[in-house]
Design an enzyme around this catalytic site. Structure first.
Site, PDB file in Angstrom:
ATOM      1  N   THR A 206       0.835  -1.193   0.000  1.00 54.79           N
ATOM      2  CA  THR A 206       0.000   0.000   0.000  1.00 54.79           C
ATOM      3  C   THR A 206       0.874   1.248   0.000  1.00 54.79           C
ATOM      4  O   THR A 206       1.929   1.272   0.618  1.00 54.79           O
ATOM      5  CB  THR A 206      -0.879   0.007   1.272  1.00 54.79           C
ATOM      6  OG1 THR A 206      -1.649  -1.178   1.274  1.00 54.79           O
ATOM      7  CG2 THR A 206      -1.785   1.225   1.320  1.00 54.79           C
ATOM      8  N   ARG A 234     -13.300  -8.144  -0.414  1.00 56.02           N
ATOM      9  CA  ARG A 234     -12.748  -7.626   0.859  1.00 56.02           C
ATOM     10  C   ARG A 234     -12.195  -6.215   0.633  1.00 56.02           C
ATOM     11  O   ARG A 234     -11.464  -5.952  -0.308  1.00 56.02           O
ATOM     12  CB  ARG A 234     -11.653  -8.551   1.359  1.00 56.02           C
ATOM     13  CG  ARG A 234     -10.946  -8.075   2.634  1.00 56.02           C
ATOM     14  CD  ARG A 234      -9.697  -7.266   2.343  1.00 56.02           C
ATOM     15  NE  ARG A 234      -8.975  -6.898   3.554  1.00 56.02           N
ATOM     16  CZ  ARG A 234      -7.949  -6.048   3.556  1.00 56.02           C
ATOM     17  NH1 ARG A 234      -7.527  -5.490   2.451  1.00 56.02           N
ATOM     18  NH2 ARG A 234      -7.351  -5.752   4.691  1.00 56.02           N
ATOM     19  N   VAL A 235     -12.536  -5.316   1.530  1.00 56.07           N
ATOM     20  CA  VAL A 235     -12.028  -3.947   1.464  1.00 56.07           C
ATOM     21  C   VAL A 235     -11.328  -3.645   2.781  1.00 56.07           C
ATOM     22  O   VAL A 235     -11.883  -3.902   3.859  1.00 56.07           O
ATOM     23  CB  VAL A 235     -13.175  -2.950   1.222  1.00 56.07           C
ATOM     24  CG1 VAL A 235     -12.685  -1.518   1.340  1.00 56.07           C
ATOM     25  CG2 VAL A 235     -13.788  -3.178  -0.160  1.00 56.07           C
ATOM     26  N   GLY A 236     -10.118  -3.121   2.699  1.00 55.31           N
ATOM     27  CA  GLY A 236      -9.367  -2.773   3.903  1.00 55.31           C
ATOM     28  C   GLY A 236      -9.555  -1.323   4.288  1.00 55.31           C
ATOM     29  O   GLY A 236     -10.587  -0.699   4.002  1.00 55.31           O
ATOM     30  N   ASP A 237      -8.546  -0.781   4.934  1.00 60.42           N
ATOM     31  CA  ASP A 237      -8.640   0.591   5.440  1.00 60.42           C
ATOM     32  C   ASP A 237      -8.392   1.644   4.374  1.00 60.42           C
ATOM     33  O   ASP A 237      -8.873   2.782   4.505  1.00 60.42           O
ATOM     34  CB  ASP A 237      -7.619   0.781   6.579  1.00 60.42           C
ATOM     35  CG  ASP A 237      -6.185   0.497   6.118  1.00 60.42           C
ATOM     36  OD1 ASP A 237      -5.995  -0.423   5.290  1.00 60.42           O
ATOM     37  OD2 ASP A 237      -5.264   1.188   6.584  1.00 60.42           O
ATOM     38  N   THR A 257      -0.505   2.285   6.386  1.00 57.46           N
ATOM     39  CA  THR A 257      -0.287   1.083   5.578  1.00 57.46           C
ATOM     40  C   THR A 257      -0.160  -0.092   6.542  1.00 57.46           C
ATOM     41  O   THR A 257       0.185   0.090   7.704  1.00 57.46           O
ATOM     42  CB  THR A 257       0.992   1.176   4.714  1.00 57.46           C
ATOM     43  OG1 THR A 257       2.131   1.292   5.572  1.00 57.46           O
ATOM     44  CG2 THR A 257       0.951   2.362   3.768  1.00 57.46           C
ATOM     45  N   GLY A 258      -0.414  -1.290   6.048  1.00 59.93           N
ATOM     46  CA  GLY A 258      -0.314  -2.469   6.904  1.00 59.93           C
ATOM     47  C   GLY A 258      -1.671  -3.126   7.086  1.00 59.93           C
ATOM     48  O   GLY A 258      -2.529  -3.044   6.197  1.00 59.93           O
ATOM     49  N   HIS A 259      -1.860  -3.757   8.237  1.00 60.82           N
ATOM     50  CA  HIS A 259      -3.049  -4.587   8.456  1.00 60.82           C
ATOM     51  C   HIS A 259      -4.311  -3.727   8.517  1.00 60.82           C
ATOM     52  O   HIS A 259      -4.580  -3.044   9.517  1.00 60.82           O
ATOM     53  CB  HIS A 259      -2.875  -5.388   9.744  1.00 60.82           C
ATOM     54  CG  HIS A 259      -3.923  -6.424   9.949  1.00 60.82           C
ATOM     55  ND1 HIS A 259      -4.849  -6.364  10.958  1.00 60.82           N
ATOM     56  CD2 HIS A 259      -4.217  -7.545   9.243  1.00 60.82           C
ATOM     57  CE1 HIS A 259      -5.655  -7.411  10.886  1.00 60.82           C
ATOM     58  NE2 HIS A 259      -5.289  -8.147   9.853  1.00 60.82           N
ATOM     59  N   GLY A 260      -5.088  -3.765   7.445  1.00 56.87           N
ATOM     60  CA  GLY A 260      -6.195  -2.847   7.284  1.00 56.87           C
ATOM     61  C   GLY A 260      -7.278  -2.979   8.333  1.00 56.87           C
ATOM     62  O   GLY A 260      -7.833  -1.974   8.805  1.00 56.87           O
TER      63      GLY A 260
HETATM   64  N1  GLY Z   1      -3.748  -1.507   4.349  1.00 57.68           N
HETATM   65  C1  GLY Z   1      -4.164  -2.101   3.158  1.00 57.68           C
HETATM   66  C2  GLY Z   1      -5.150  -3.172   3.329  1.00 57.68           C
HETATM   67  O1  GLY Z   1      -5.287  -3.728   4.404  1.00 57.68           O
HETATM   68  O2  GLY Z   1      -5.821  -3.468   2.365  1.00 57.68           O
END
Ligand code: GLY
Length: 357
Positions: A206, A234-237, A257-260
């Site tokens: 990201t 699936r949609v992240g942050d 960035t990272g774990h959404g």
């Molecule tokens: N931070 C990007 C995602 O989790 O998709």
């Protein structure tokens, strides 16, 4: 752990005296650094922050400058977490997310699960400027893009297809897919496994850029292809305003960035901006937000043997004084900064935990 009160003193105290919180040398100084424009972003945004500053010097608004920077990542087939060449979802389909925000007008635009369009950040800008809405998803986002002249193309590169196929072939010993015995000799697959093949799955493709111009205006952009091999839809942050990015013309700008999912559950970027509003420096605000993320991470599958998050999150921020900062869950992350009159550079991010051990 009880939430800390929102005072500048407590923020400083918790940042330097907590479990293993550390300010990187470059982040310790909170003195104003006046050279503007300035842009801050993720480690892969080195060229992007440089371009953002060049664009602001040429007169672009910060939000447009941030998008111009992020476009470089979206175009790069070696950026397998962003745009063209991004790793696809579990069905082999590239689905892109992006968002933009303008701190002067407090307007934002975003797209999620967009297929077949190379620059989701450009579509997000159009959502902001050409609709009364903020977020379009899936087929509707694509139709909107096509209506506004964007060209459809195949975003799945050969490299990304081979990586996906290897994942699919090896995902389960009890399905119908058999691995290709020669796959591990493939240079594209070797490249991927050396880069991302560790046990600690680590989505780091990201890209985020936050920008501040000499007139004190802020804007930001985040773009991603999301988690590798994600659930379709699936949609992240990244495309969620207040999560993967947020800015406020009275305060500053932030992104993640990272774990959404971890970021969504703490409204990461908005929380960073709110800590800055209450007096925290950008680095302190990122660290304090990460503390909240850690407190909120409770589901067993998210925790390691020591009860810490398995997945890392990185946060980036700037304020209206032109101070920048970043922090990550674990040590070893860097971030990109560019100021007028100097080349873009990478700096060490502050962190909560010194090691994963
Ligand atoms: N931070 C990007 C995602 O989790 O998709």
């Amino acid at each position: 752990m009880a939430p800390s009160p929102l005072t500048r003193r407590s923020l400083i105290t918790t940042a330097v005296a907590g479990a293993a919180a550390s300010l990187a040398p470059s982040a310790r100084s909170s003195s104003p650094q006046a050279a503007l424009p300035v842009a801050v972003g993720s480690v892969n945004a080195l060229a992007a922050v440089q371009r953002a500053v060049e664009r602001m010097l040429a007169g672009d608004l910060p939000v447009d400058a941030a998008v111009a920077g992020v476009s470089l990542n979206e175009d790069d087939p070696n950026e397998i977490g962003v745009g063209y060449g991004g790793i696809p979802n579990e069905e082999g389909v590239v689905q892109l997310d992006a968002a933009v925000m303008d701190g002067t007008t407090m307007a934002a635009g975003a797209v999620a699960a967009l297929e077949g369009i190379r620059h989701p950040s450009h579509v997000a800008l159009e959502v902001m400027r050409r609709t009364t809405r903020v977020l379009l998803v899936g087929e509707g986002a694509k139709r909107f893009a096509l209506a506004h002249g964007f060209k459809e193309e195949n975003l799945l590169t050969e490299r990304a297809r081979k990586i996906w196929l290897h994942w699919k072939d090896t995902a389960s010993p009890s399905d119908d897919w058999l691995p290709d015995p020669a796959a591990l000799d493939d240079p594209d697959l070797k490249w991927f496994l050396e880069r991302d093949g560790g046990d600690a799955f680590n989505p780091h493709g990201t890209v985020h850029v936050s920008a501040l111009d000499a007139a004190g205006r802020v804007g930001c952009c985040t773009s991603t292809s999301g988690l590798y091999f994600k659930l379709p839809g699936r949609v992240g942050d990244s495309p969620l305003i207040g999560c993967g990015l947020y800015c406020d013309g009275e305060v500053g700008s932030a992104g993640a960035t990272g774990h959404g999912e971890s970021c969504i559950l703490a409204a990461g970027a908005h929380t960073v901006v709110e800590f800055m509003r209450h007096g925290a420096t950008p680095t302190e605000a990122c660290l304090e937000t990460l503390r909240r993320v850690v407190r909120n991470t409770r589901r067993p599958f998210l925790l390691d043997a020591k009860g810490r998050p398995k997945n890392g999150l990185s946060l980036y921020a700037l304020n209206l004084k032109g101070e920048v900062g970043a922090a990550a869950t674990y040590r070893g992350r860097r971030f990109a900064v560019c100021r007028a009159g100097a080349p873009a550079r990478l700096e060490e991010a502050a962190y909560l935990f010194a090691s994963r051990d």
